[in-house]
Scaffold this motif. Structure first.
Motif, PDB file in Angstrom:
ATOM      1  N   GLY A 290       0.777  -1.147  -0.098  1.00 16.92           N
ATOM      2  CA  GLY A 290      -0.038  -0.012  -0.142  1.00 16.92           C
ATOM      3  C   GLY A 290       0.655   1.249  -0.025  1.00 16.92           C
ATOM      4  O   GLY A 290       0.298   2.425  -0.163  1.00 16.92           O
ATOM      5  N   ALA A 291       2.211   1.372   0.146  1.00 22.27           N
ATOM      6  CA  ALA A 291       2.788   2.235   0.309  1.00 22.27           C
ATOM      7  C   ALA A 291       3.671   2.787  -0.980  1.00 22.27           C
ATOM      8  O   ALA A 291       4.073   1.819  -1.663  1.00 22.27           O
ATOM      9  N   ILE A 292       3.826   4.165  -1.361  1.00 19.91           N
ATOM     10  CA  ILE A 292       4.566   4.470  -2.512  1.00 19.91           C
ATOM     11  C   ILE A 292       5.748   4.524  -2.148  1.00 19.91           C
ATOM     12  O   ILE A 292       6.125   5.546  -2.260  1.00 19.91           O
ATOM     13  N   TRP A 293       6.590   3.502  -1.723  1.00 19.96           N
ATOM     14  CA  TRP A 293       8.036   3.504  -1.322  1.00 19.96           C
ATOM     15  C   TRP A 293       8.959   4.385  -2.137  1.00 19.96           C
ATOM     16  O   TRP A 293       9.710   5.397  -1.698  1.00 19.96           O
ATOM     17  N   ASN A 294       8.896   4.022  -3.368  1.00 16.44           N
ATOM     18  CA  ASN A 294       9.901   4.687  -4.275  1.00 16.44           C
ATOM     19  C   ASN A 294       9.691   6.416  -4.524  1.00 16.44           C
ATOM     20  O   ASN A 294      10.572   7.041  -4.765  1.00 16.44           O
ATOM     21  N   GLU A 295       8.351   6.678  -3.886  1.00 12.37           N
ATOM     22  CA  GLU A 295       8.165   8.133  -4.096  1.00 12.37           C
ATOM     23  C   GLU A 295       8.685   8.653  -2.687  1.00 12.37           C
ATOM     24  O   GLU A 295       8.748   9.946  -2.582  1.00 12.37           O
ATOM     25  N   PHE A 296       8.383   8.182  -1.755  1.00 15.67           N
ATOM     26  CA  PHE A 296       8.878   8.325  -0.435  1.00 15.67           C
ATOM     27  C   PHE A 296      10.364   8.628  -0.244  1.00 15.67           C
ATOM     28  O   PHE A 296      10.878   9.379   0.421  1.00 15.67           O
ATOM     29  N   PHE A 297      10.996   7.444  -0.937  1.00 15.94           N
ATOM     30  CA  PHE A 297      12.481   7.511  -0.963  1.00 15.94           C
ATOM     31  C   PHE A 297      12.850   7.632  -2.339  1.00 15.94           C
ATOM     32  O   PHE A 297      13.619   6.631  -2.837  1.00 15.94           O
TER      33      PHE A 297
ATOM     34  N   LEU B  87       3.639   1.749  15.675  1.00 13.16           N
ATOM     35  CA  LEU B  87       3.040   0.775  15.053  1.00 13.16           C
ATOM     36  C   LEU B  87       3.139  -0.659  15.220  1.00 13.16           C
ATOM     37  O   LEU B  87       1.932  -1.389  14.836  1.00 13.16           O
ATOM     38  N   ALA B  88       3.871  -0.992  16.058  1.00 12.40           N
ATOM     39  CA  ALA B  88       3.907  -2.145  16.889  1.00 12.40           C
ATOM     40  C   ALA B  88       3.641  -1.993  18.403  1.00 12.40           C
ATOM     41  O   ALA B  88       4.287  -3.130  19.060  1.00 12.40           O
ATOM     42  N   ASP B  89       2.928  -1.186  18.709  1.00 12.74           N
ATOM     43  CA  ASP B  89       2.545  -1.066  20.075  1.00 12.74           C
ATOM     44  C   ASP B  89       1.825  -2.497  20.800  1.00 12.74           C
ATOM     45  O   ASP B  89       1.019  -2.868  20.091  1.00 12.74           O
ATOM     46  N   ASN B  90       2.434  -2.940  21.876  1.00  9.23           N
ATOM     47  CA  ASN B  90       1.993  -4.113  22.413  1.00  9.23           C
ATOM     48  C   ASN B  90       0.439  -4.028  22.871  1.00  9.23           C
ATOM     49  O   ASN B  90      -0.038  -4.915  22.978  1.00  9.23           O
TER      50      ASN B  90
ATOM     51  N   LEU C 174      -3.919   5.833  13.330  1.00  7.71           N
ATOM     52  CA  LEU C 174      -3.073   5.479  12.214  1.00  7.71           C
ATOM     53  C   LEU C 174      -3.638   4.451  11.317  1.00  7.71           C
ATOM     54  O   LEU C 174      -2.964   3.935  10.237  1.00  7.71           O
ATOM     55  N   THR C 175      -4.713   4.022  11.468  1.00  8.81           N
ATOM     56  CA  THR C 175      -5.345   2.894  10.497  1.00  8.81           C
ATOM     57  C   THR C 175      -6.784   3.457   9.937  1.00  8.81           C
ATOM     58  O   THR C 175      -7.419   4.034  10.315  1.00  8.81           O
ATOM     59  N   THR C 176      -6.892   2.871   8.727  1.00  6.91           N
ATOM     60  CA  THR C 176      -8.323   3.123   8.066  1.00  6.91           C
ATOM     61  C   THR C 176      -9.339   2.104   8.362  1.00  6.91           C
ATOM     62  O   THR C 176     -10.426   2.288   8.545  1.00  6.91           O
ATOM     63  N   ASP C 177      -8.980   0.840   9.009  1.00  5.04           N
ATOM     64  CA  ASP C 177      -9.844  -0.319   9.136  1.00  5.04           C
ATOM     65  C   ASP C 177      -9.513  -1.027  10.395  1.00  5.04           C
ATOM     66  O   ASP C 177      -9.893  -2.306  10.467  1.00  5.04           O
TER      67      ASP C 177
ATOM     68  N   TYR D 249       1.688   5.709   7.550  1.00  2.00           N
ATOM     69  CA  TYR D 249       2.713   5.400   6.767  1.00  2.00           C
ATOM     70  C   TYR D 249       3.780   6.390   7.289  1.00  2.00           C
ATOM     71  O   TYR D 249       5.038   6.177   7.160  1.00  2.00           O
ATOM     72  N   ALA D 250       3.274   7.577   7.626  1.00  2.14           N
ATOM     73  CA  ALA D 250       4.514   8.385   7.706  1.00  2.14           C
ATOM     74  C   ALA D 250       5.025   8.232   9.270  1.00  2.14           C
ATOM     75  O   ALA D 250       6.165   8.375   8.907  1.00  2.14           O
ATOM     76  N   VAL D 251       4.882   7.514   9.998  1.00  2.00           N
ATOM     77  CA  VAL D 251       5.404   6.957  11.236  1.00  2.00           C
ATOM     78  C   VAL D 251       6.445   5.982  10.630  1.00  2.00           C
ATOM     79  O   VAL D 251       7.575   5.929  11.027  1.00  2.00           O
ATOM     80  N   TRP D 252       5.945   5.049   9.724  1.00  3.59           N
ATOM     81  CA  TRP D 252       6.978   3.949   9.301  1.00  3.59           C
ATOM     82  C   TRP D 252       7.990   4.731   8.308  1.00  3.59           C
ATOM     83  O   TRP D 252       9.231   4.383   8.522  1.00  3.59           O
ATOM     84  N   VAL D 253       7.633   5.798   7.522  1.00  2.00           N
ATOM     85  CA  VAL D 253       8.586   6.448   6.657  1.00  2.00           C
ATOM     86  C   VAL D 253       9.788   7.035   7.504  1.00  2.00           C
ATOM     87  O   VAL D 253      10.854   6.823   7.324  1.00  2.00           O
ATOM     88  N   ASP D 254       9.316   7.620   8.495  1.00  2.00           N
ATOM     89  CA  ASP D 254      10.121   8.380   9.460  1.00  2.00           C
ATOM     90  C   ASP D 254      11.457   7.278  10.329  1.00  2.00           C
ATOM     91  O   ASP D 254      12.663   7.529  10.004  1.00  2.00           O
ATOM     92  N   ILE D 255      10.776   6.020  10.334  1.00  2.00           N
ATOM     93  CA  ILE D 255      11.750   5.032  11.171  1.00  2.00           C
ATOM     94  C   ILE D 255      12.794   4.440   9.916  1.00  2.00           C
ATOM     95  O   ILE D 255      13.705   4.443  10.111  1.00  2.00           O
ATOM     96  N   LEU D 256      12.117   4.104   8.544  1.00  2.00           N
ATOM     97  CA  LEU D 256      12.822   3.858   7.655  1.00  2.00           C
ATOM     98  C   LEU D 256      13.873   4.797   7.308  1.00  2.00           C
ATOM     99  O   LEU D 256      14.855   4.287   6.804  1.00  2.00           O
TER     100      LEU D 256
END
Length: 187
Positions: free
Chosen positions: A27-34, A148-151, A158-161, A170-177
């Protein structure tokens, strides 16, 4: 999703980084984020670790230096045991390592407690504990995806569904990556 996989098999791209996973990765446009990295998205909706194993050739053929992997929630929804998920995960890691690919295991992204229930949240926690221990024991990088992995489960904002991420997720994930990729690739 066989259309997507047949496209992977058709292209002959090479990449420094490949992201492996299910619909959450897809679901992420990784090559556009990076855009600064040669990065390919090998996420396929509905995939389980056993599916990733079956399409490993279309991943190793891009000759990545680094493979980031995150999979498991589809099995948890299908009541497949954490032990079985973990066993398949280990197989994937070994197959990637055999091709001299540096594997980065990402923590499995949680689901939202109120929508997926305590049993599933607990299974994600159990899987992440196994993956983290496996990584440290075998000198493999483990990337904790933080909130995103909070126990206690995925925060509803942070979620649609309850499972899939919205842009805030995704912004959280992008920052960490972005921190990790800078560290690995140096720019």
């Amino acid at each position: 999703e066989s259309r997507r996989i047949s496209q992977f098999e058709f292209v002959n791209s090479k990449a420094d980084v490949v992201l492996i996973g299910d619909s959450i990765t897809e679901g992420a446009i990784w090559n556009e984020f990076f855009p600064q990295y040669r990065l390919l998205n090998r996420g396929v909706g509905g995939d389980k670790a056993s599916d990733v194993q079956q399409r490993i050739d279309s991943i190793v053929s891009v000759e990545p230096k680094y493979a980031f992997i995150m999979v498991g929630i589809n099995e948890i929804y299908q009541d497949i045991s954490v032990k079985e998920i973990f066993g398949n995960y280990v197989e994937i890691v070994h197959k990637l390592q055999e091709k001299d690919i540096d594997v980065i295991i990402q923590s499995t992204i949680q689901c939202e407690l109120s929508r997926c229930g305590q049993k599933r949240v607990s299974k994600v926690n159990e899987l992440n504990a196994l993956l983290s221990a496996f990584a440290s024991k075998n000198d493999i990088q483990y990337l904790n995806l933080g909130k995103l992995a909070d126990n206690r489960g995925l925060d509803g904002s942070l979620t649609t569904d309850g499972v899939h991420l919205n842009m805030e997720g995704y912004a959280v994930w992008v920052d960490i990556l972005s921190v990790k990729l800078k560290h690995l690739l140096g720019f």
